[in-house]
Design an enzyme around this catalytic site. Sequence first.
Site: not given
Ligand code: NAP
Length: 482
Positions: A220, A257
Amino acid sequence: MSIDNIMQQAALAFDRYKQVEPVQRAAFLETIAGEINVRREQLVATAGRETNLPDARLNGEINRTTFQLQLFAQLIREGSWVEAVIDRQRETPARADIRRMLLPVGPVVVFGASNFPFAFSTAGGDTVSALAAGATVVVKAHPAHGATSLLMFEAISTAIIKSDMPEHTVQHVTGGNEAGRELVMHPSTTAVGFTGSLAGGKALSAYASQRETPIPVFAEMGSVNPVVFYPEALETRATQLAETFAASVTLGAGQFCTNPGLLLGLEGEAFNRFQTLLHAAIEKTAPQKMLHTGIRHAFLQGRDGMLAQQEVTLIGALPETATAEDAPVAPSLAATTGSAFLANPHLREEVFGPYALLVACRDKTELLQVLKTVKGQLTSSIMATDTDLSNWPDVIALQTTLAGRVILNAAPTGVEVCAAMVHGGPFPATTDARYTSVGTAAIRRWVRPVCFQGFPDQLLPDELKNNNPRGIWRLTDNEFTR
Ligand code: NAP
């Protein structure tokens, strides 16, 4: 311990956990809820420190988390969710005895979300729906609330012991991208649940497709959640709409989201007035701290990137942003025209945080074009009177093709946990629009249909036995019976 060991343990635990009676699994889920409540104060304090979210919100989220556990306990105790279908043997026309039900897929890997440290994280919707289905779970803790996640895992571990569930029914993993990649790639992993960024969801899906045995990744990844303000609604209740949407855009520093990021209407006096009222209401909101410095940085970069686009104008002055890495951020509102929106694909992107873009369209045709360019969404909302609804049926029809949830006269933030909820939508909102990550239907991501042909009664699962020992609803020879 290595990821390989952890996944092997998850696979061994699955062999036992899938055989646990549904009533015992239900009691296990309720015991987790109890253990969470016992730790409530500590959980709220720890999550408050790690996420900057206020106590009231965190307490509300714990209530949601324990409610979710109780709801899934009810679902599996009642039992009909397995969709049992029985086609009995017949002489004419000749047909074998064929029966079908849903069975758990195997060990599931869950990536906790940063923006819901309880309800979408370690003991959140993905974990609970998988446990309810009979799958074992390995949680990859979100690094932004590692201590909260560990405390929540302690609650689950205690419940495992108290409920006499197999050891390693749930396991907890920390580590960066590499640990996440290994978890998805491991041959024992059968499905993945994820809430986070588009880049993260796409990366995990790419790993899954590179495996020798591909597996589904239910990611999601958010959306801009378009809202269409119909003409008569704006004429008659602009003030109330402005208050409602100011609260929705700024709720939780916009870190939802379902945050309404795209507000559409027809150009003219009514839309201008709404814009002024909305800005006045938003300006009253105090700056709020964001979840972590990475999200804050991404928000400021995203917002400034939008404001740098041609024909995007900031409404009011740009709120002053302190330079400290964790300083609060104030909400901001921008405006553009339908034609500028159509000409610039960048404007369709999500800015995760307290920001919304108002789009004034020349006429209904242009508004329809704007909606058609918007990508797959979690929600699409309609603010309309009865007259509006009868005058603009084509706009409503388009909105239902866009999103998993279409909302009439309410803001999209606030996702109920219930049987009818759909928190999903076409890509890029999620990787699979057929499923929801909120509500009891979320269980369907962790099961697959299995058909038993020609089996004697005693070898069938209870759900498919002739005398229906679980008393569940079943489709028997094309009729629903109990
Ligand atoms: P994220 O960067 O997508 O990370 C979420 C999880 O996925 C973390 O545990 C991260 O691991 C892992 N992950 C991300 N990319 C990966 C990869 N290439 N390989 C392996 N694992 C990976 O999300 P976030 O830190 O919560 O927030 C960053 C951005 O996501 C926000 O600015 C926003 O735009 C978006 N977001 C969206 C929602 C939604 O509701 N859809 C919610 C929160 C955030 P590690 O960091 O531990 O490596």
